[in-house]
Write a protein that holds these residues in place. Structure first.
Motif, PDB file in Angstrom:
ATOM      1  N   VAL A 115      31.992 -15.431 -21.091  1.00 51.05           N
ATOM      2  CA  VAL A 115      30.839 -16.263 -20.750  1.00 51.05           C
ATOM      3  C   VAL A 115      29.583 -15.405 -20.637  1.00 51.05           C
ATOM      4  O   VAL A 115      28.530 -15.714 -21.207  1.00 51.05           O
ATOM      5  N   VAL A 116      29.703 -14.297 -19.907  1.00 54.57           N
ATOM      6  CA  VAL A 116      28.557 -13.402 -19.699  1.00 54.57           C
ATOM      7  C   VAL A 116      28.123 -12.757 -21.019  1.00 54.57           C
ATOM      8  O   VAL A 116      26.920 -12.642 -21.302  1.00 54.57           O
ATOM      9  N   THR A 138      26.735 -15.862 -23.478  1.00 53.86           N
ATOM     10  CA  THR A 138      25.684 -16.777 -23.046  1.00 53.86           C
ATOM     11  C   THR A 138      24.316 -16.411 -23.631  1.00 53.86           C
ATOM     12  O   THR A 138      23.562 -17.307 -24.040  1.00 53.86           O
ATOM     13  N   LEU A 166      24.020 -17.960 -26.908  1.00 55.32           N
ATOM     14  CA  LEU A 166      23.773 -19.389 -26.763  1.00 55.32           C
ATOM     15  C   LEU A 166      22.302 -19.677 -26.461  1.00 55.32           C
ATOM     16  O   LEU A 166      21.701 -20.608 -27.007  1.00 55.32           O
ATOM     17  N   LEU A 167      21.692 -18.848 -25.611  1.00 55.31           N
ATOM     18  CA  LEU A 167      20.327 -19.105 -25.147  1.00 55.31           C
ATOM     19  C   LEU A 167      19.243 -18.648 -26.128  1.00 55.31           C
ATOM     20  O   LEU A 167      18.208 -19.311 -26.259  1.00 55.31           O
ATOM     21  N   GLY A 171      26.724  -8.408 -20.747  1.00 53.27           N
ATOM     22  CA  GLY A 171      25.537  -9.255 -20.803  1.00 53.27           C
ATOM     23  C   GLY A 171      24.439  -8.656 -21.660  1.00 53.27           C
ATOM     24  O   GLY A 171      23.790  -9.353 -22.455  1.00 53.27           O
ATOM     25  N   CYS A 196      22.763  -9.990 -25.292  1.00 57.75           N
ATOM     26  CA  CYS A 196      21.338 -10.122 -25.630  1.00 57.75           C
ATOM     27  C   CYS A 196      21.022  -9.445 -26.959  1.00 57.75           C
ATOM     28  O   CYS A 196      20.283  -9.981 -27.791  1.00 57.75           O
ATOM     29  N   THR A 217      33.959 -23.342 -30.875  1.00 58.03           N
ATOM     30  CA  THR A 217      33.896 -23.531 -29.426  1.00 58.03           C
ATOM     31  C   THR A 217      35.279 -23.462 -28.784  1.00 58.03           C
ATOM     32  O   THR A 217      35.460 -22.801 -27.754  1.00 58.03           O
ATOM     33  N   GLY A 235      27.828 -18.413 -30.091  1.00 59.77           N
ATOM     34  CA  GLY A 235      27.028 -18.853 -28.956  1.00 59.77           C
ATOM     35  C   GLY A 235      27.739 -19.826 -28.043  1.00 59.77           C
ATOM     36  O   GLY A 235      27.436 -19.907 -26.841  1.00 59.77           O
ATOM     37  N   THR A 236      28.693 -20.577 -28.595  1.00 62.05           N
ATOM     38  CA  THR A 236      29.442 -21.518 -27.767  1.00 62.05           C
ATOM     39  C   THR A 236      30.649 -20.855 -27.098  1.00 62.05           C
ATOM     40  O   THR A 236      31.406 -21.530 -26.386  1.00 62.05           O
ATOM     41  N   PRO A 243      30.840 -18.939 -24.464  1.00 58.49           N
ATOM     42  CA  PRO A 243      30.918 -19.113 -23.005  1.00 58.49           C
ATOM     43  C   PRO A 243      31.654 -20.385 -22.606  1.00 58.49           C
ATOM     44  O   PRO A 243      32.459 -20.383 -21.668  1.00 58.49           O
ATOM     45  N   ILE A 244      31.390 -21.471 -23.325  1.00 61.33           N
ATOM     46  CA  ILE A 244      32.063 -22.733 -23.027  1.00 61.33           C
ATOM     47  C   ILE A 244      33.550 -22.607 -23.335  1.00 61.33           C
ATOM     48  O   ILE A 244      34.411 -22.961 -22.520  1.00 61.33           O
TER      49      ILE A 244
END
Length: 414
Positions: free
Chosen positions: A63-64, A67, A70-71, A122, A126, A243, A365-366, A368-369
């Protein structure tokens, strides 16, 4: 690496992309760097599971790490269409190299903690939000259009050769020496890919001035995808499978220990076996590149991935599980490569960065879900149910997509 050498020798026949010097520089660097990447992935998953003994916390790591993709990926696509992709890649690869060295130092010094790995993951996320779509959209600047499918297949092939060899080497090093060396080797391996990128002289460079409204550019990219039914169907399929189905990294450590009663060696072998299936799929896509992307392979493989994952609910055998995971690896890569080539072939250069950023969003990007979903089910029930849940959910989402494709075919749209 003998398999990689053999591939290069056959390049003039089955792999025409290797005739192009720019792609050879890039591909050779990838041969080295991706080996280190898979060593780090294997070691990182095992390190976190060893520190926490929790599939859920292992899922949170994903997830970290993903994410930021994703953002930020959609916005990254705008910048990719505006700026020099080669320069972006040199910067992103250099940062990833430094992060690998930092993680190696933390483990070597005996000070590593779970939150250290989370922070580094994380930051990596990025950087990858820019790096992954840039690498994807850079391929057409290195090869002729007729060789794009072949180049994507070769990229997948080397990725999955590394996926076979990397975990095996990592498993040996983790047992004999420890995880720190895996991270250090990955840091060193980035040097090869950075040198390769520096040597590349793109055949063209589509650049725009760094001006204009970013949100308008993002909106234009999304409208472009919506207007192209072939691209839209491929992207939606990637969202469904990407996903939910592509979460094996979260489940396998727990599956290997609690279901199959294996240690680090057995865990790494499972990853390598899965990589063998993935490698064979990548070669299949590369060698049939002259025929172009196959819709039957794309949508058929998406369903088979789900079904084989569901099948893992019913086995406690190491051998049977290995065979099924190899099939999961085969059809996952067959699906991913088919989606990638379908999108690349049907996308104009003006929108390539933005379209590939959406592909990256769907593919990574998905995560984390998906990771949170897989980790929660695995921890609440069992690893077998983790695989079942991921395969079942992806299948449920693919059904309406396949229905829409069938409907559009009847209307002559796809």
């Amino acid at each position: 690496m003998s398999s990689l050498v053999a591939l290069r020798r056959k390049g003039t026949n089955n792999f025409p992309a290797l005739k192009e010097v720019n792609f050879r520089y890039f591909w050779t660097g990838q041969c080295v760097s991706l080996l280190g990447t898979w060593m780090q992935r294997t070691a990182q998953q095992w390190l976190v599971y060893s520190l926490t003994k929790s599939p859920l916390l292992l899922g949170i790591l994903g997830v970290v790490q993903f994410t930021p993709v994703l953002l930020f990926t959609l916005f990254a696509g705008v910048f990719i269409d505006r700026f020099n992709k080669k320069r972006v890649l040199i910067i992103t690869q250099s940062i990833l190299m430094m992060l690998a060295f930092i993680l190696a130092f933390l483990v070597w010094s005996g000070t590593v903690q779970y939150w250290h790995v989370l922070v580094i993951a994380g930051i990596m996320g990025c950087v990858n939000a820019w790096d992954m779509p840039t690498r994807q959209s850079f391929i057409p600047e290195m090869v002729e259009k007729k060789n794009i499918v072949n180049a994507i297949g070769l990229n997948s092939a080397v990725f999955n050769v590394a996926r076979i060899i990397g975990p095996a080497i990592a498993g040996y090093l983790m047992v004999r020496i420890g995880t720190a060396l895996c991270f250090f080797v990955n840091g060193v391996s980035f040097i090869a890919v950075i040198i390769g990128i520096v040597l590349i002289k793109p055949t063209y460079s589509h650049e725009k001035r760094a001006s204009g409204n970013i949100f308008i550019d993002v909106k234009e990219g999304l409208k472009y995808i919506k207007s192209n039914k072939i691209i839209l169907a491929a992207v939606l399929s990637m969202f469904a499978v990407g996903t939910f189905s592509m979460n094996s990294d979260v489940i396998i450590p727990s599956f290997a220990t609690t279901v199959l009663h294996q240690g680090a060696g057995g865990y790494s072998i499972l990853l390598s076996v899965m990589g063998v299936g993935s490698f064979l799929a990548a070669l299949t896509v590369a060698t049939r590149s002259r025929k172009g992307p196959s819709k039957k392979l794309l949508y058929g493989s998406s369903i088979l991935v789900c079904l084989f994952q569901i099948g893992l609910l019913f086995t406690h055998s190491y051998l049977v599980s290995s065979i099924i995971l190899s099939m999961v690896g085969f059809f996952t890569v067959a699906f991913s490569a088919s989606v990638n080539t379908t999108i690349q072939i049907n996308t104009s250069n003006e929108y390539r960065g933005r379209v590939m950023s959406v592909y990256t969003l769907a593919n990574n990007g998905t995560t984390p879900i998906g990771n949170l979903f897989a980790g929660a089910i695995t921890e609440k029930f069992a690893p077998n149910f983790g695989f079942f849940g991921c395969g079942f959910m992806a299948l449920i989402f693919m059904i309406p997509i396949l229905w829409l494709i069938r409907f559009d075919k009847k209307n002559g749209k796809v």
